[in-house]
Design a protein around this motif. Structure first.
Motif, mmCIF file in Angstrom:
data_model
loop_
_atom_site.group_PDB
_atom_site.id
_atom_site.type_symbol
_atom_site.label_atom_id
_atom_site.label_comp_id
_atom_site.label_asym_id
_atom_site.label_seq_id
_atom_site.Cartn_x
_atom_site.Cartn_y
_atom_site.Cartn_z
ATOM 1 N N GLU A 1 0.849 -1.199 0.000
ATOM 2 C CA GLU A 1 0.000 0.000 0.000
ATOM 3 C C GLU A 1 0.883 1.247 0.000
ATOM 4 O O GLU A 1 1.958 1.252 0.573
ATOM 5 C CB GLU A 1 -0.869 -0.033 1.277
ATOM 6 N N ASP B 1 -5.404 2.443 -1.885
ATOM 7 C CA ASP B 1 -6.356 2.979 -0.905
ATOM 8 C C ASP B 1 -6.858 4.287 -1.512
ATOM 9 O O ASP B 1 -6.063 5.192 -1.802
ATOM 10 C CB ASP B 1 -5.654 3.212 0.432
ATOM 11 N N HIS C 1 -8.383 -0.524 -0.859
ATOM 12 C CA HIS C 1 -8.978 -0.098 0.399
ATOM 13 C C HIS C 1 -9.917 1.030 0.014
ATOM 14 O O HIS C 1 -9.467 2.101 -0.403
ATOM 15 C CB HIS C 1 -7.905 0.446 1.350
ATOM 16 N N ASP D 1 -11.653 0.269 4.043
ATOM 17 C CA ASP D 1 -10.770 0.738 5.110
ATOM 18 C C ASP D 1 -11.385 2.028 5.654
ATOM 19 O O ASP D 1 -11.035 3.121 5.229
ATOM 20 C CB ASP D 1 -9.344 0.977 4.575
HETATM 21 MN MN MN Z 1 -5.624 1.628 3.895
#
Ligand code: MN
Ligand code: RM4
Ligand code: MN
Length: 397
Positions: free
Chosen positions: A187, A222, A249, A294
């Motif tokens: 990530e 993300d 995410h 997330d």
């Molecule tokens: Mn995340």
């Protein structure tokens, strides 16, 4: 040519049947901002409660069979905690999802974890990575999702390049430990908590690290981890093209990594991302994408917000699935800009809720999951049971 209603219905059911999204254990726990935490009576404080809440969301939506776990918060004793987690999986009918190492909370990580100038601290962080991989193996979970807070706050205070070398090495060693069915998801995030440089700041760096690690490593996007003006669907298109997209995410943001409810600020953005994925699927591109949420809500009710998020994700995924891509391809080829844009925008604006409702009814699910949650009294019940216990909280766990 317009698609017939029966074709649309068939596509809709196929899309919804195939769409699963993972929910995070930390989304059920008490959280807040750096200014304070507001405790909710119904918040989960144990891993058992997190599994129970995840099962409730899955029962209502039929789309969330796995729960992402954060090692430090959910398995504080590492591999030793695996039997307990396995028992919870059986009890609640929810499987463990991605394993998230925690390389940002311990005191020794003040100046970084896998990129810390101290070889001893890097070694400790690597041990945690390897433990997380072993946890994943023992749980039979596919993905280890790495996010690090590493970076620096002031120019000249760290060697950015040395840190790249350290991280390449740590990820290579981690990759060697992966089982044949495991993946390492890398990530990225441009800033926060570090405000001068972040060691994995964008998708290019994440791609590089994943490639350097080995073939079972790929990139995790993300949606909140980009600069405001970034064209995220283009990033997604590139990751698809280079076969480096491992997962998402999902969350929404107005300013930075706000972790607001998916689609609450810019639903069109998520629609555009899903469109790229549907096009890539049509093109037969190899992909295995882990969809994950997330988010951690400190003002909204946690379970309510999670159900709202899953429903929103299904709607946006479906809107994108129903784009008439055959027609769009023709319009693109002929550079019929307005017609192409209208077709695309039209799919975004069309109301797919009657179709999600029909799908839920056909699959024996609650036609309106949020309404069903309210009617079930689940949140009130757990609020009564858990309320007296939750007082001071110091972290997501
Ligand atoms: Mn995340
Ligand atoms: C980070 C990042 C990670 C998440 C932590 C809690 O900003 O998004 O994925 O595990 O927050
Ligand atoms: Mn984040």
């Amino acid at each position: 040519m317009k698609l017939s209603d029966s074709t649309l219905q068939e596509r809709a059911f196929k899309a919804l049947d195939g769409f699963k999204i993972e929910i995070p254990s930390w989304g059920f726990a008490n959280t807040g901002t750096r200014f304070g935490k507001f405790v909710q009576a119904a918040a989960a404080t144990t891993i058992e409660e997190k599994f129970a809440d995840a099962a409730e969301v899955n029962k209502l939506t039929g789309a969330t069979p796995t729960l992402a776990l954060h090692v430090l918060w959910d398995l504080p004793d590492g591999v030793k905690d695996v039997p307990e987690v396995r028992a919870l999986e059986r009890k609640f009918g929810v499987k463990s999802g991605s394993i998230n190492p925690n390389l940002f909370q311990d005191q020794e990580y003040k100046f970084g974890s896998l990129c810390n100038p101290s070889a001893e601290i890097r070694e400790r962080a690597l041990e945690h990575m390897l433990d997380s991989i072993e946890i994943g193996k023992a749980l039979g979970s596919r993905d280890v999702s790495l996010w690090m807070a590493d970076g620096s706050n002031y120019p000249g205070t760290q060697s950015m390049r040395r840190r790249v070398e350290w991280l390449e090495e740590a990820l290579r060693t981690s990759h060697e430990r992966l089982g044949p069915n495991q993946r390492l998801l890398v990530e990225y995030k441009p800033f926060e908590p570090a405000f001068y440089h972040t060691d994995i700041a964008d998708w290019g760096m994440a791609s590089h690290f994943a490639r350097a690690a080995g073939p079972q490593a790929c990139v995790l996007v993300d949606t909140g981890h980009h600069y405001s003006a970034q064209n995220i669907e283009q990033v997604v298109a590139w990751l698809l093209h280079t076969n480096m997209l491992g997962g998402f995410h999902f969350n929404d943001r107005r300013y930075a990594d706000d972790d607001l409810t998916l689609g609450s600020i810019d639903p069109y953005q998520i629609f555009r991302i899903f469109h790229e994925i549907h096009v890539a699927a049509d093109d037969g591109l190899a992909m295995e994408i882990a969809y994950m949420i997330d988010q951690s809500h400190n003002l909204k009710g946690k379970i309510e917000a999670m159900v709202q998020t899953v429903v929103t994700a299904q709607e946006l995924y479906l809107k994108a699935a129903l784009v008439n891509r055959e027609r769009l391809a023709e319009l693109q080829k002929n550079c019929e800009l307005v017609a192409a844009e209208e077709l695309f925008r039209g799919a975004f604006w069309s109301d797919v809720r009657p179709r999600t409702r029909a799908w839920r009814e056909a699959r024996g699910l609650a036609a309106d999951p949020l309404e069903a949650l309210r009617a079930s009294g689940y949140v009130e019940k757990i609020g009564r049971e858990r309320g007296s216990r939750s007082s001071a909280v110091s972290s997501y766990a």
